[in-house]
Scaffold this active site. Structure first.
Site, short mmCIF file in Angstrom:
data_model
loop_
_atom_site.label_atom_id
_atom_site.label_comp_id
_atom_site.label_asym_id
_atom_site.label_seq_id
_atom_site.Cartn_x
_atom_site.Cartn_y
_atom_site.Cartn_z
N LYS A 215 0.83 -1.21 0.00
CA LYS A 215 0.00 0.00 0.00
C LYS A 215 0.87 1.26 0.00
O LYS A 215 0.64 2.21 -0.76
CB LYS A 215 -0.93 -0.02 1.23
CG LYS A 215 -1.69 1.26 1.46
CD LYS A 215 -2.71 1.54 0.38
CE LYS A 215 -3.32 2.93 0.53
NZ LYS A 215 -4.25 3.26 -0.54
N CYS A 269 -3.96 10.38 1.54
CA CYS A 269 -3.14 9.21 1.19
C CYS A 269 -1.79 9.59 0.59
O CYS A 269 -0.75 9.42 1.23
CB CYS A 269 -3.91 8.32 0.21
SG CYS A 269 -5.39 7.62 0.95
N1 LIG Z 1 -10.15 8.29 2.08
C1 LIG Z 1 -9.53 7.56 1.17
O1 LIG Z 1 -9.72 7.76 -0.02
C2 LIG Z 1 -8.61 6.43 1.56
C3 LIG Z 1 -8.14 5.56 0.56
C4 LIG Z 1 -7.34 4.49 0.93
C5 LIG Z 1 -6.98 4.33 2.27
N2 LIG Z 1 -7.43 5.19 3.22
C6 LIG Z 1 -7.04 4.95 4.61
O2 LIG Z 1 -8.17 4.49 5.32
C7 LIG Z 1 -8.10 4.92 6.68
C8 LIG Z 1 -9.36 5.67 7.05
O3 LIG Z 1 -9.43 6.81 6.23
P1 LIG Z 1 -10.77 7.64 6.04
O4 LIG Z 1 -10.53 8.54 4.89
O5 LIG Z 1 -11.95 6.74 6.01
O6 LIG Z 1 -10.78 8.48 7.42
P2 LIG Z 1 -11.98 9.39 7.99
O7 LIG Z 1 -11.33 10.41 8.84
O8 LIG Z 1 -12.90 9.79 6.90
O9 LIG Z 1 -12.82 8.39 8.92
C9 LIG Z 1 -12.33 7.81 10.06
C10 LIG Z 1 -13.48 7.66 11.05
O10 LIG Z 1 -12.99 6.91 12.16
C11 LIG Z 1 -13.57 7.45 13.35
N3 LIG Z 1 -12.74 7.01 14.47
C12 LIG Z 1 -11.53 7.45 14.86
N4 LIG Z 1 -11.08 6.72 15.91
C13 LIG Z 1 -12.02 5.81 16.20
C14 LIG Z 1 -12.14 4.77 17.16
N5 LIG Z 1 -11.15 4.51 18.02
N6 LIG Z 1 -13.26 4.04 17.17
C15 LIG Z 1 -14.26 4.27 16.29
N7 LIG Z 1 -14.20 5.24 15.34
C16 LIG Z 1 -13.09 5.98 15.29
C17 LIG Z 1 -13.62 8.93 13.09
O11 LIG Z 1 -14.58 9.57 13.92
C18 LIG Z 1 -14.01 8.97 11.59
O12 LIG Z 1 -15.41 9.03 11.41
C19 LIG Z 1 -6.83 5.76 6.80
O13 LIG Z 1 -5.78 4.95 7.22
C20 LIG Z 1 -6.59 6.18 5.36
O14 LIG Z 1 -5.23 6.46 5.12
C21 LIG Z 1 -8.25 6.23 2.90
#
Ligand SMILES: NC(=O)c1ccc[n+]([C@@H]2O[C@H](COP(=O)([O-])OP(=O)(O)OC[C@H]3O[C@@H](n4cnc5c(N)ncnc54)[C@H](O)[C@@H]3O)[C@@H](O)[C@H]2O)c1
Length: 432
Positions: A215, A269
């Site tokens: 990744k 990312c």
């Molecule tokens: N957004 C993208 O396009 C994308 C693509 C690939 C990978 N990722 C990866 O996926 C992961 C999540 O990214 P995202 O964009 O969905 O983040 P985001 O910030 O949109 O969502 C994360 C959610 O997790 C919640 N949260 C935080 N700590 C928590 C806990 N202990 N228990 C329950 N809920 C909790 C937050 O309130 C939030 O709603 C990251 O590692 C990111 O790098 C994101």
């Protein structure tokens, strides 16, 4: 794993990745509980609505919530499969912060039982899945964990990164190939069974460490290649050559495929993940580090040129087109467009209008600057200078006759038919 109709899944973190994932799994007939620390997120999802903008997500969520397959809560419950999709940001010194992941694992430990599968989807430094395993060992000494007790472990732990494109998440969640890394081969096989429920792409199994590095490698590859395009764009400005034309011509070479320059690199990312590799092995990552620096420096370069252009045209109103980190989405995280627009607002606030169809109010960074939000038609009617920061479709579709008399700084190359202005900024003034 239990039979399809009885499968209970918990998704921890209902953000851009977790919510679409939870909804797609719920559509397969599994009972999904989404956990989030935000009451607002939980209430929104339980009312069948969404708190993020993603194509077709609203309809899917309202359907699966109405049919009782998806619900949300702040408190975890027992399940068969746990998917962790919480943030993995970095600190000021670019050190990765896996605190959210470890907190999610701590929560899961309270309800974990023999037979369960725990899958980490958050983009993570190499070795994080093993740290989750070590934490579970500590918190649940009653359970046999993989890699510590051979193949006879009670629970399976795996890493499966997400590689979806915002705006196409629901399609790519299903169609993209998945890399599934187990702490042991048995863990990978267990996780594979789960992904086969909803993934049409190929699911390839490996170790958790290889999957974690895969990744990070994908995003570092994109970053390095965008940095090349951004560096070219600066050289082309110095040479007074149109970089978009040069790239178009160079890409006619059968083995050349240069990406598009822009005002920098943003998002959760590509602008973040390469640092996880640099932080882990600084001595062996000079190229990846430099690419990050080149892409960050492009933002300052755009600010400098845009400021010079605005300063050279006193009294002329300026439109900044776009705040999102990429086209056709509402995500402003790490957005270079947002950084450029706020820098301009701080200096030229009352001359500035911002066009961003994906928001109905300007972010707090604009407070007190005098900058205002406008729609594209108002901007065309009232602004003499247009600075294109995001390639939203709505901007691309503005015909040339509506912008022919504007002074344009097009950082995304969306208007190749725009009447040429001198490539150098200093003399860029509106005629008359
Ligand atoms: N957004 C993208 O396009 C994308 C693509 C690939 C990978 N990722 C990866 O996926 C992961 C999540 O990214 P995202 O964009 O969905 O983040 P985001 O910030 O949109 O969502 C994360 C959610 O997790 C919640 N949260 C935080 N700590 C928590 C806990 N202990 N228990 C329950 N809920 C909790 C937050 O309130 C939030 O709603 C990251 O590692 C990111 O790098 C994101």
């Amino acid at each position: 794993m239990v039979s399809d109709s009885e499968l209970n899944v918990v998704v921890v973190g209902l953000g851009y990745i977790g919510l679409p994932t939870a909804a797609v799994i719920a559509r397969t007939g599994a009972k999904v509980l989404g956990i989030d620390v935000s009451e607002h997120v939980v209430e929104t999802v339980n009312s069948g609505k969404v708190h993020i903008e993603e194509v077709d997500l609203d309809g899917l969520v309202s359907g699966v919530v109405a049919r009782g397959y998806l619900r949300a809560a702040t408190q975890i419950e027992p399940a068969d499969v746990f998917v962790i999709a919480v943030p993995t940001p970095f600190a000021d010194d670019h050190a990765p912060n896996i605190g959210y992941v470890l907190r999610a694992a701590t929560t899961i430990a309270t309800v974990l039982k023999a037979g369960d599968v725990v899958i980490l989807e958050s983009t993570s430094p190499v070795g994080t899945t093993e740290k989750v395993r070590d934490l579970l060992v500590q918190l649940r000494p009653d359970l046999r964990v993989p890699g510590r007790t051979g193949e006879s472990a009670d629970v399976a732990i795996a890493y499966c990164p997400e590689r979806v494109l915002p705006g196409r998440i629901l399609v790519e969640l299903i169609d993209n190939d998945r890399v599934i890394g187990g702490i042991t081969p048995r863990c990978a096989r267990k996780a594979l069974q789960f992904y086969r429920r909803f993934v049409r792409g190929a699911c390839v199994t490996t170790t958790s460490r290889a999957a974690e590095m895969t990744k990070l490698t994908e995003n570092a590859f994109r970053d390095v290649n965008i940095a090349f395009a951004n560096e070219l764009s600066r050289v082309a400005d110095t040479m007074e050559v149109d970089v978009w034309e040069v790239i178009r011509l160079a890409n006619r070479h059968p083995r050349v495929n240069i990406l598009s320059p822009g005002p920098g690199v943003g998002g959760h990312c590509i602008a973040v993940d390469p640092w996880f590799l640099v932080h882990a092995d600084p001595a062996n990552t000079p190229l990846i580090r430099t690419a990050r620096e080149v892409n960050d420096a492009k933002i300052d370069y755009v600010v400098e040129r845009a400021e010079a252009m605005v300063a050279a045209n006193p009294g002329v109103t300026v439109a900044c087109l776009g705040l999102a980190f990429k086209a056709n989405i509402d995500d402003f995280r790490e957005s270079p467009a947002l950084k450029v627009a706020t820098a301009l607002a701080q200096r030229f606030g009352d001359r500035l209008c911002v066009v961003e169809p994906y928001t109905d109010r300007l972010p707090a960074a604009f407070d007190g600057t005098g900058a205002r939000l406008a729609d594209i038609d108002t901007a065309i009617e009232t602004c003499g200078i247009m600075i294109v920061l995001v390639d939203h479709d709505v901007f691309k579709s503005v015909p040339v006759d509506e912008r022919a008399d504007k002074l344009v700084y097009d950082t995304r190359g969306i208007w190749p038919d725009q009447p040429r202005v001198p490539a150098r900024i200093e003399p860029m003034r509106l005629a008359g």
